[in-house]
Design an enzyme around this catalytic site. Structure first.
Site, short mmCIF file in Angstrom:
data_model
loop_
_atom_site.label_atom_id
_atom_site.label_comp_id
_atom_site.label_asym_id
_atom_site.label_seq_id
_atom_site.Cartn_x
_atom_site.Cartn_y
_atom_site.Cartn_z
N ASP A 199 -9.93 2.38 3.00
CA ASP A 199 -9.97 1.62 4.27
C ASP A 199 -10.75 2.36 5.35
OD1 ASP A 199 -8.61 -0.63 3.51
OD2 ASP A 199 -6.65 0.10 4.17
N LYS A 229 0.81 -1.22 0.00
CA LYS A 229 0.00 0.00 0.00
C LYS A 229 0.85 1.28 0.00
CE LYS A 229 -3.66 -2.07 2.69
NZ LYS A 229 -4.55 -1.89 3.84
#
Ligand code: ATR
Length: 262
Positions: free
Chosen positions: A100, A66
């Site tokens: 997220d 990420k």
């Protein structure tokens, strides 16, 4: 040919993402396919480029890429900049987003119907970074980040006004409404060392790991706390990624119910 999307990570084999996106595509009538791409640890950028050159439209990024995805993007959303991590890539434009945080907050508010003001966030890695901004935006009045390596918690906390950092040994002596386990401890069947005095019936203990009861959730349940795994967060963040790519927001409840087998 259907538009192509995938989850990229290492490992990716056991992900539920393909079945979630297949459900979303069917329910919204979108013509797309969603697969899995395992990138070698030293070959993330090259693997992304190969997928793009082959006509791939977008990627969801998972461990351990990420942060690397963030550095690769030409342009990122505000929430990805705050997280310094990218979860969703739009390959035509080089745009990166982080879904997220909104995934966690929607799961808490819409699926679990849980209101919170004070949050103890366990962990300061990629998973924790993605959610601090969204917790604050959702109205958290206090966020404390506890991490084994305190310097990582401090580095993360200082990006957000009012957020503080501590070690597990120096947790403030006060109750929190919500305790989120964003460590990877559960993957190795371990638990971050949170004293059980924090886990009462007034707390929701949330673990971002999904699909099983981690030692953290088991301890919380034994102490009388309400508990949740991270399956709802997974589905909600997938829906947001789907929206970023397709401009259509799929319904999440039926998919979550199906995954939970209810
Ligand atoms: P992720 O992207 O999943 O967050 P990461 O960046 O490697 O992965 O971060 C893992 C997090 O889990 C870190 O906060 C790590 O603590 P350290 O920064 O001190 O390493 C935490 N963690 C992993 N195993 C743990 C354990 N057994 N007990 C407590 N914390 C743990």
């Amino acid at each position: 040919m259907s538009d192509r999307y995938a989850l990229i990570g290492n490992p990716v084999a056991h992900s539920k993402s393909p079945s979630i996106h297949a459900e979303f595509a069917r329910a919204t009538g979108q013509d797309l396919e969603y697969g899995l791409v395992e990138a070698p640890l030293d070959g993330f950028a090259a693997t992304v480029e190969r997928f793009r050159a082959g006509g791939g439209k977008g990627l969801n990024v998972t461990l351990p890429f990420k942060q690397e995805a963030f550095r690769l993007c030409a342009r990122v959303s505000e929430r990805a900049r705050h997280a310094q991590a990218v979860k969703t890539l739009v390959l035509e434009t080089g745009f990166g987003d982080n879904t997220d945080g909104i995934g966690l907050v929607r799961d808490l508010s819409q699926n679990l119907n849980y209101r919170f003001r004070t949050v103890l966030l366990l962990g300061a890695g990629g998973a924790a970074q993605g959610v601090v901004g969204a917790l604050l935006e959702a109205g958290a009045t206090k966020v404390v980040i506890a991490n084994r390596t305190v310097s990582r918690a401090e580095e993360l906390a200082q990006r957000f006004p009012g957020v503080s950092a501590c070690s597990y040994e120096s947790l403030p002596e006060e109750a929190f409404d919500l305790i989120v386990n964003a460590t990877s401890a559960g993957l190795g069947d371990e638990t971050p060392p949170v004293p059980s005095s924090f886990l009462s019936s007034k707390v929701l203990a949330y673990d971002m790991v999904y699909g099983r009861e981690t030692p953290f959730l088991a301890a919380a349940r034994r102490a009388g706390a309400r508990t949740s795994d991270g399956l709802g967060m997974l589905v909600e963040q997938a829906a947001e990624a789907f929206f970023v790519w397709r401009g259509v927001r799929p319904e999440t409840r039926p998919v979550l119910a199906k995954l939970r087998g209810s």
